[in-house]
Scaffold this motif. Sequence first.
Motif, PDB file in Angstrom:
ATOM      1  N   SER A 156     -18.543  86.357  -4.989  1.00 41.73           N
ATOM      2  CA  SER A 156     -18.493  87.809  -4.872  1.00 41.73           C
ATOM      3  C   SER A 156     -17.550  88.418  -5.916  1.00 41.73           C
ATOM      4  O   SER A 156     -17.929  89.324  -6.663  1.00 41.73           O
ATOM      5  N   VAL A 157     -16.323  87.911  -6.002  1.00 43.89           N
ATOM      6  CA  VAL A 157     -15.369  88.402  -7.009  1.00 43.89           C
ATOM      7  C   VAL A 157     -15.806  87.928  -8.394  1.00 43.89           C
ATOM      8  O   VAL A 157     -15.814  88.697  -9.361  1.00 43.89           O
ATOM      9  N   ARG A 177     -19.847  75.192  -9.035  1.00 39.97           N
ATOM     10  CA  ARG A 177     -20.438  73.969  -8.493  1.00 39.97           C
ATOM     11  C   ARG A 177     -21.697  73.644  -9.307  1.00 39.97           C
ATOM     12  O   ARG A 177     -22.290  74.535  -9.932  1.00 39.97           O
ATOM     13  N   VAL A 250      -3.288  88.659  -7.998  1.00 39.22           N
ATOM     14  CA  VAL A 250      -3.883  89.991  -8.105  1.00 39.22           C
ATOM     15  C   VAL A 250      -4.212  90.499  -6.701  1.00 39.22           C
ATOM     16  O   VAL A 250      -4.759  89.755  -5.889  1.00 39.22           O
ATOM     17  N   VAL A 252      -6.326  93.550  -4.823  1.00 40.77           N
ATOM     18  CA  VAL A 252      -7.290  94.620  -5.084  1.00 40.77           C
ATOM     19  C   VAL A 252      -6.712  95.959  -4.615  1.00 40.77           C
ATOM     20  O   VAL A 252      -5.956  96.011  -3.657  1.00 40.77           O
ATOM     21  N   GLY A 295     -20.828  78.210   0.770  1.00 43.00           N
ATOM     22  CA  GLY A 295     -22.140  77.743   0.322  1.00 43.00           C
ATOM     23  C   GLY A 295     -23.275  78.674   0.692  1.00 43.00           C
ATOM     24  O   GLY A 295     -24.437  78.253   0.727  1.00 43.00           O
TER      25      GLY A 295
HETATM   26  N1  NAP Z   1      -6.271  89.078  -3.756  1.00 43.78           N
HETATM   27  C1  NAP Z   1      -7.241  89.933  -3.466  1.00 43.78           C
HETATM   28  O1  NAP Z   1      -7.077  91.154  -3.493  1.00 43.78           O
HETATM   29  C2  NAP Z   1      -8.590  89.352  -3.118  1.00 43.78           C
HETATM   30  C3  NAP Z   1      -9.722  90.180  -3.062  1.00 43.78           C
HETATM   31  C4  NAP Z   1     -10.952  89.588  -2.818  1.00 43.78           C
HETATM   32  C5  NAP Z   1     -11.036  88.226  -2.593  1.00 43.78           C
HETATM   33  N2  NAP Z   1      -9.908  87.477  -2.612  1.00 43.78           N
HETATM   34  C6  NAP Z   1      -9.959  86.015  -2.434  1.00 43.78           C
HETATM   35  O2  NAP Z   1     -10.653  85.499  -3.560  1.00 43.78           O
HETATM   36  C7  NAP Z   1     -11.364  84.322  -3.174  1.00 43.78           C
HETATM   37  C8  NAP Z   1     -12.837  84.476  -3.537  1.00 43.78           C
HETATM   38  O3  NAP Z   1     -13.388  85.547  -2.792  1.00 43.78           O
HETATM   39  P1  NAP Z   1     -14.946  85.863  -2.885  1.00 43.78           P
HETATM   40  O4  NAP Z   1     -15.199  87.037  -2.039  1.00 43.78           O
HETATM   41  O5  NAP Z   1     -15.397  85.871  -4.295  1.00 43.78           O
HETATM   42  O6  NAP Z   1     -15.552  84.546  -2.165  1.00 43.78           O
HETATM   43  P2  NAP Z   1     -17.024  83.955  -2.342  1.00 43.78           P
HETATM   44  O7  NAP Z   1     -18.017  85.051  -2.464  1.00 43.78           O
HETATM   45  O8  NAP Z   1     -17.184  82.947  -1.257  1.00 43.78           O
HETATM   46  O9  NAP Z   1     -16.979  83.226  -3.756  1.00 43.78           O
HETATM   47  C9  NAP Z   1     -16.220  82.081  -3.989  1.00 43.78           C
HETATM   48  C10 NAP Z   1     -17.002  81.231  -4.955  1.00 43.78           C
HETATM   49  O10 NAP Z   1     -16.203  80.117  -5.342  1.00 43.78           O
HETATM   50  C11 NAP Z   1     -16.950  78.930  -5.088  1.00 43.78           C
HETATM   51  N3  NAP Z   1     -16.041  77.844  -4.780  1.00 43.78           N
HETATM   52  C12 NAP Z   1     -15.179  77.739  -3.749  1.00 43.78           C
HETATM   53  N4  NAP Z   1     -14.523  76.574  -3.807  1.00 43.78           N
HETATM   54  C13 NAP Z   1     -14.976  75.915  -4.905  1.00 43.78           C
HETATM   55  C14 NAP Z   1     -14.699  74.680  -5.502  1.00 43.78           C
HETATM   56  N5  NAP Z   1     -13.778  73.855  -4.990  1.00 43.78           N
HETATM   57  N6  NAP Z   1     -15.368  74.334  -6.624  1.00 43.78           N
HETATM   58  C15 NAP Z   1     -16.282  75.160  -7.163  1.00 43.78           C
HETATM   59  N7  NAP Z   1     -16.602  76.367  -6.638  1.00 43.78           N
HETATM   60  C16 NAP Z   1     -15.953  76.741  -5.521  1.00 43.78           C
HETATM   61  C17 NAP Z   1     -17.836  79.266  -3.920  1.00 43.78           C
HETATM   62  O11 NAP Z   1     -18.915  78.370  -3.807  1.00 43.78           O
HETATM   63  P3  NAP Z   1     -19.439  77.965  -2.342  1.00 43.78           P
HETATM   64  O12 NAP Z   1     -19.926  79.224  -1.719  1.00 43.78           O
HETATM   65  O13 NAP Z   1     -20.485  76.971  -2.618  1.00 43.78           O
HETATM   66  O14 NAP Z   1     -18.236  77.417  -1.612  1.00 43.78           O
HETATM   67  C18 NAP Z   1     -18.268  80.680  -4.302  1.00 43.78           C
HETATM   68  O15 NAP Z   1     -19.297  80.648  -5.250  1.00 43.78           O
HETATM   69  C19 NAP Z   1     -11.100  84.154  -1.680  1.00 43.78           C
HETATM   70  O16 NAP Z   1      -9.980  83.289  -1.531  1.00 43.78           O
HETATM   71  C20 NAP Z   1     -10.728  85.556  -1.222  1.00 43.78           C
HETATM   72  O17 NAP Z   1      -9.957  85.533  -0.051  1.00 43.78           O
HETATM   73  C21 NAP Z   1      -8.694  88.018  -2.869  1.00 43.78           C
END
Ligand code: NAP
Length: 304
Positions: A156-157, A177, A250, A252, A295
């Motif tokens: 998503s990010v 992946r 970071v 948001v 996933g």
């Molecule tokens: N700091 C902030 O303000 C903020 C804001 C938004 C999000 N976040 C954090 O940012 C992270 C990502 O959020 P998101 O919404 O983008 O999540 P998401 O939509 O689940 O995307 C994460 C991506 O990373 C992949 N991934 C996870 N572990 C992996 C690994 N070991 N090797 C390869 N690929 C891997 C996932 O694949 P799979 O689906 O196959 O696991 C997915 O494609 C989360 O920890 C979230 O809490 C933080």
Amino acid sequence: MRVIECDEYGGPEVLHLATRPLPVVLPGTIRLRVRAAGVNPADPKLRQGMFHAVAPFTFPQVLGYDVAGTVESIGPGVTGFAAGDPVFAMLDTLERGAYAEYVLVPAAEAVPIPPGLSFATAAAIPTGGLTGVQMIEEYAQPRPGDTVLITGATGSVGRFAMFAARRRDVRIIAAVRASQRDEAIALGAAETLILGTDGWTGPAFQYVIDTVGGPDVAALCRHIRDDGAIFTAATTPIDPRGLAHTPEFVVVHHDSVRLAQLAQAVAAGELHVPVACCLPLAEAAAAHRLVEAGGNGGKIILEL
Ligand SMILES: NC(=O)c1ccc[n+]([C@@H]2O[C@H](COP(=O)([O-])OP(=O)(O)OC[C@H]3O[C@@H](n4cnc5c(N)ncnc54)[C@H](OP(=O)(O)O)[C@@H]3O)[C@@H](O)[C@H]2O)c1
């Protein structure tokens, strides 16, 4: 109104249906009839109490901060909205409340949903979209030709970071992946590497834009230029020991202007935001289990 709330920290089973009075419309706010609420990875983490030390819950608690719906009631002093308008928003991440039939949204944060965009897709945009774009446009600010590593690039990010980086003519290396390789190329990666199995032998990265964290990302962060930087949004930290740069975390922030631009871009087909599955509000616990398992290949949405 129906809401999903929890009375304690814990597993998905602490989420349950409850009824609450309609929120009273306050000056400067609109009351939204919720049609879709995005389930973010942070939601199960909040439910488990991961952030208790920095932002403790008061119970009962209604989760969810990415929301789309129609304007139902307009508070004093609000102009530019009419009842029935389709809008979406990122709610205050400390107040939340999207897992509900109605929610108050500050009018300044409510963004019209462009024609052709579903409520579910609109609810899939805010947190991931703003985080990814802010990491590129406000933090890294890469120049054309810079080599930038983006981890979790199809998530998503990550996909919004890819979108913003592509607009800057950046050379994107996507760490994903194996199953996500083709999608990463389609999103604009010049090269892909499989996180945890591939090393990097190309030129050093100017920036690392991380959404995964952990030791595999830390290993890649060793391939960074002296004048580079590491930005991470992931809740799994990157151990800074042995790295030339300390990863910068970071957070948001609200930006309704940018949110409107992102919605236009998605509606125009410049960027695909996949919705993996829509579940009824009552199945919030199942939605959390899906997000925790990962996933999914797209956003999990609660529909009302
Ligand atoms: N700091 C902030 O303000 C903020 C804001 C938004 C999000 N976040 C954090 O940012 C992270 C990502 O959020 P998101 O919404 O983008 O999540 P998401 O939509 O689940 O995307 C994460 C991506 O990373 C992949 N991934 C996870 N572990 C992996 C690994 N070991 N090797 C390869 N690929 C891997 C996932 O694949 P799979 O689906 O196959 O696991 C997915 O494609 C989360 O920890 C979230 O809490 C933080």
